[in-house]
Design an enzyme around this catalytic site. Structure first.
Site, mmCIF file in Angstrom:
data_model
loop_
_atom_site.group_PDB
_atom_site.id
_atom_site.type_symbol
_atom_site.label_atom_id
_atom_site.label_comp_id
_atom_site.label_asym_id
_atom_site.label_seq_id
_atom_site.Cartn_x
_atom_site.Cartn_y
_atom_site.Cartn_z
ATOM 1 N N ARG A 135 0.745 -1.423 -0.121
ATOM 2 C CA ARG A 135 0.036 0.060 0.051
ATOM 3 C C ARG A 135 0.883 1.461 -0.075
ATOM 4 O O ARG A 135 2.043 1.233 0.563
ATOM 5 C CB ARG A 135 -0.860 0.019 1.311
ATOM 6 C CG ARG A 135 -2.120 -0.771 1.372
ATOM 7 C CD ARG A 135 -3.104 -0.350 0.212
ATOM 8 N NE ARG A 135 -4.136 -1.459 0.171
ATOM 9 C CZ ARG A 135 -4.534 -2.075 -0.689
ATOM 10 N NH1 ARG A 135 -3.789 -2.392 -1.408
ATOM 11 N NH2 ARG A 135 -5.886 -2.647 -0.604
ATOM 12 N N HIS A 147 -1.372 0.767 -9.609
ATOM 13 C CA HIS A 147 -2.086 -0.277 -8.694
ATOM 14 C C HIS A 147 -2.810 -1.472 -9.479
ATOM 15 O O HIS A 147 -3.937 -1.424 -9.163
ATOM 16 C CB HIS A 147 -3.013 0.494 -7.611
ATOM 17 C CG HIS A 147 -3.628 -0.208 -6.662
ATOM 18 N ND1 HIS A 147 -3.875 0.623 -5.235
ATOM 19 C CD2 HIS A 147 -3.763 -1.521 -6.365
ATOM 20 C CE1 HIS A 147 -4.139 -0.465 -4.535
ATOM 21 N NE2 HIS A 147 -4.147 -1.713 -4.823
HETATM 22 P P1 NDP Z 1 -1.828 -11.372 4.962
HETATM 23 O O1 NDP Z 1 -2.407 -10.909 5.739
HETATM 24 O O2 NDP Z 1 -1.803 -13.065 4.103
HETATM 25 O O3 NDP Z 1 -0.124 -11.589 5.193
HETATM 26 C C1 NDP Z 1 0.264 -10.263 5.555
HETATM 27 C C2 NDP Z 1 1.920 -10.513 6.189
HETATM 28 O O4 NDP Z 1 2.266 -9.528 6.830
HETATM 29 C C3 NDP Z 1 1.900 -11.558 7.268
HETATM 30 O O5 NDP Z 1 3.013 -12.563 7.049
HETATM 31 C C4 NDP Z 1 2.096 -10.870 8.680
HETATM 32 O O6 NDP Z 1 2.785 -11.446 9.551
HETATM 33 C C5 NDP Z 1 2.944 -9.678 7.805
HETATM 34 N N1 NDP Z 1 2.732 -8.628 8.969
HETATM 35 C C6 NDP Z 1 1.903 -7.659 9.277
HETATM 36 N N2 NDP Z 1 2.033 -6.717 10.146
HETATM 37 C C7 NDP Z 1 3.584 -6.845 10.260
HETATM 38 C C8 NDP Z 1 4.456 -6.170 11.169
HETATM 39 N N3 NDP Z 1 3.855 -5.073 11.982
HETATM 40 N N4 NDP Z 1 5.355 -6.679 11.259
HETATM 41 C C9 NDP Z 1 6.203 -7.640 10.508
HETATM 42 N N5 NDP Z 1 4.995 -8.227 9.637
HETATM 43 C C10 NDP Z 1 3.892 -7.922 9.456
HETATM 44 O O7 NDP Z 1 -1.759 -10.286 3.419
HETATM 45 P P2 NDP Z 1 -1.942 -11.039 2.040
HETATM 46 O O8 NDP Z 1 -0.291 -11.449 2.031
HETATM 47 O O9 NDP Z 1 -2.901 -11.458 1.313
HETATM 48 O O10 NDP Z 1 -1.700 -9.399 1.399
HETATM 49 C C11 NDP Z 1 -0.781 -8.367 1.926
HETATM 50 C C12 NDP Z 1 -1.171 -7.025 1.354
HETATM 51 O O11 NDP Z 1 -1.036 -6.737 -0.112
HETATM 52 C C13 NDP Z 1 -2.691 -6.368 1.405
HETATM 53 O O12 NDP Z 1 -2.867 -6.191 2.959
HETATM 54 C C14 NDP Z 1 -2.719 -5.558 0.371
HETATM 55 O O13 NDP Z 1 -2.378 -4.334 0.989
HETATM 56 C C15 NDP Z 1 -1.525 -5.761 -0.665
HETATM 57 N N6 NDP Z 1 -2.047 -6.079 -1.869
HETATM 58 C C16 NDP Z 1 -1.902 -5.170 -3.073
HETATM 59 C C17 NDP Z 1 -2.439 -5.466 -4.209
HETATM 60 C C18 NDP Z 1 -2.045 -4.878 -5.509
HETATM 61 O O14 NDP Z 1 -2.501 -4.883 -6.512
HETATM 62 N N7 NDP Z 1 -0.899 -3.826 -5.177
HETATM 63 C C19 NDP Z 1 -3.251 -6.863 -4.279
HETATM 64 C C20 NDP Z 1 -3.579 -7.541 -3.122
HETATM 65 C C21 NDP Z 1 -2.890 -7.101 -2.109
HETATM 66 P P3 NDP Z 1 2.094 -12.726 10.264
HETATM 67 O O15 NDP Z 1 2.413 -13.767 9.077
HETATM 68 O O16 NDP Z 1 2.993 -13.053 11.365
HETATM 69 O O17 NDP Z 1 0.895 -12.347 10.696
HETATM 70 C C1 OXD Z 2 -6.241 -5.478 -3.040
HETATM 71 C C2 OXD Z 2 -5.694 -4.671 -3.846
HETATM 72 O O1 OXD Z 2 -6.023 -5.331 -1.840
HETATM 73 O O2 OXD Z 2 -6.052 -4.848 -5.206
HETATM 74 O O3 OXD Z 2 -6.752 -6.602 -3.374
HETATM 75 O O4 OXD Z 2 -5.037 -3.497 -3.555
#
Ligand code: NDP
Ligand code: OXD
Length: 321
Positions: free
Chosen positions: A236, A284
């Site tokens: 993000r 994005h």
């Molecule tokens: P998940 O919830 O599956 O994974 C998030 C990961 O981030 C986990 O490993 C989590 O740790 C880690 N995390 C969260 N907070 C912290 C922190 N404070 N310190 C260290 N690690 C942290 O999310 P997704 O993988 O499904 O998606 C990730 C992000 O990708 C979404 O939230 C979205 O913002 C972005 N996204 C962007 C898209 C785009 O088109 N640009 C499309 C889809 C998503 P833990 O495993 O220990 O909980």
């Molecule tokens: C999502 C994105 O969060 O597209 O899925 O950014």
């Protein structure tokens, strides 16, 4: 008995987020259930049991007194978590193989682009200059992935199979075969110190806002064949300090950046990112949520929920993701 209505609120504005496109897919899969495309549909708010949303305006969801579940039509829920009036019902996010595969494509594309010196080679092509630089092997580069969740773990696995050394950083400890895993604040520095290409796939939460900043870029490894470390952010825009990124690109702290997300979207026309020679910019669209896939995903979840089953991929509101 009438099925509770599904309200569809889609405020994305780009081709993939055309509200009508989503409405026709939901109509096709929600047999016998009214699908109300807001804000135009006329309806009684009490009829609405489910809401499927992308970037709803703060307060919009509070209008439904009988809401049972909110389905976010993407993976990241930061826009919803910012709504102080968000009804206290389960919030489900997208975590499906289709979206995951799309993100892995983006990550692999951009890691390879920097690893294989594509910006230099395209520049050479434009200048009609036959001047290959020697190319190092994937095994000489460590890709560090911030966020080893649904998306980060898959990208890590594919990069590992391409021969890169891969490190991952998460909130909780993890063990993943062939990936050097780090977690929490205490291990953050060690993770950064061995990272040559930094991929950010974190969710935006109060803990992660502006985590991509100059002091952390300065801790990345500077001794790789790349010369200077590279940033790839598809999480993000709120994760990045944009002034720091620009300054670090200009003074060589960062050698390049692939950015898919921005503090303000759409990216304003006067943003220096558009024309920066070391920025590879995408609007994005690293991983679109596909209306065909996701309407089915939501419809199945509703059917299972109404049959007494558990919802999947429910957001933990305390963690914020
Ligand atoms: P998940 O919830 O599956 O994974 C998030 C990961 O981030 C986990 O490993 C989590 O740790 C880690 N995390 C969260 N907070 C912290 C922190 N404070 N310190 C260290 N690690 C942290 O999310 P997704 O993988 O499904 O998606 C990730 C992000 O990708 C979404 O939230 C979205 O913002 C972005 N996204 C962007 C898209 C785009 O088109 N640009 C499309 C889809 C998503 P833990 O495993 O220990 O909980
Ligand atoms: C999502 C994105 O969060 O597209 O899925 O950014």
């Amino acid at each position: 008995m009438n099925k509770g209505a599904l309200a569809l609120l889609v405020h994305g504005g780009t081709e993939n987020w055309s509200p009508q496109r989503w409405k026709s897919r939901f109509d096709a899969v929600c047999e016998g259930r009214p699908v109300l495309l807001l804000p135009d549909a006329s309806f009684d708010p009490a009829e609405v049991h489910y809401a499927a949303v992308w970037k709803p305006h703060p307060g919009e969801l509070a209008a439904f007194p009988n809401l049972r579940v909110i389905f976010n039509l993407g993976a990241g829920v930061d826009a919803l978590m910012a709504d102080r009036s968000l009804p206290n019902v389960p919030l489900v996010r997208v975590a499906v193989t289709d979206l995951t595969a799309r993100m892995t494509e983006y990550v692999v594309l951009h890691v390879l682009m920097h690893h294989r010196q594509e910006p230099y080679l395209r520049e050479s092509q434009r200048a009609k200059r036959w001047a290959p630089k020697s190319q190092w092997a994937a095994g000489a580069v460590t890709v560090g992935i911030m966020g080893l969740g649904t998306l980060g773990a898959d990208a890590a696995d594919v990069l590992k199979r391409l021969g890169f050394r891969v490190a991952g950083w998460s909130r909780n400890p993890k063990t993943v075969d062939g990936i050097e895993c780090f977690h929490g604040e205490q291990q953050f520095e060690a993770f950064l110190q061995r990272t040559d290409i930094l991929v950010c796939l974190l969710p935006l939460t109060p803990e992660t806002r502006h985590i991509l900043n100059r002091p952390m870029f300065e801790k990345l490894n500077r001794k790789s064949p790349l010369g200077a470390p590279v940033l790839i952010n598809a999480g993000r825009g709120g994760l990045q300090n944009e002034a720091d990124i620009l300054q670090c690109l200009d003074d060589g702290t960062l050698g390049g950046a692939s950015l898919d997300v921005y503090a303000t979207e759409p990216l304003p026309v006067d943003s220096p990112f558009w024309a920066h020679p070391r920025v590879v910019l995408t609007p994005h669209n690293a991983a679109d949520t596909d209306p065909d896939e996701i309407s089915k995903y939501v419809a199945h979840q509703i059917e299972r929920f109404e049959a007494g089953g558990a919802l999947e991929n429910v957001v933990d509101r305390n963690r914020g993701y």
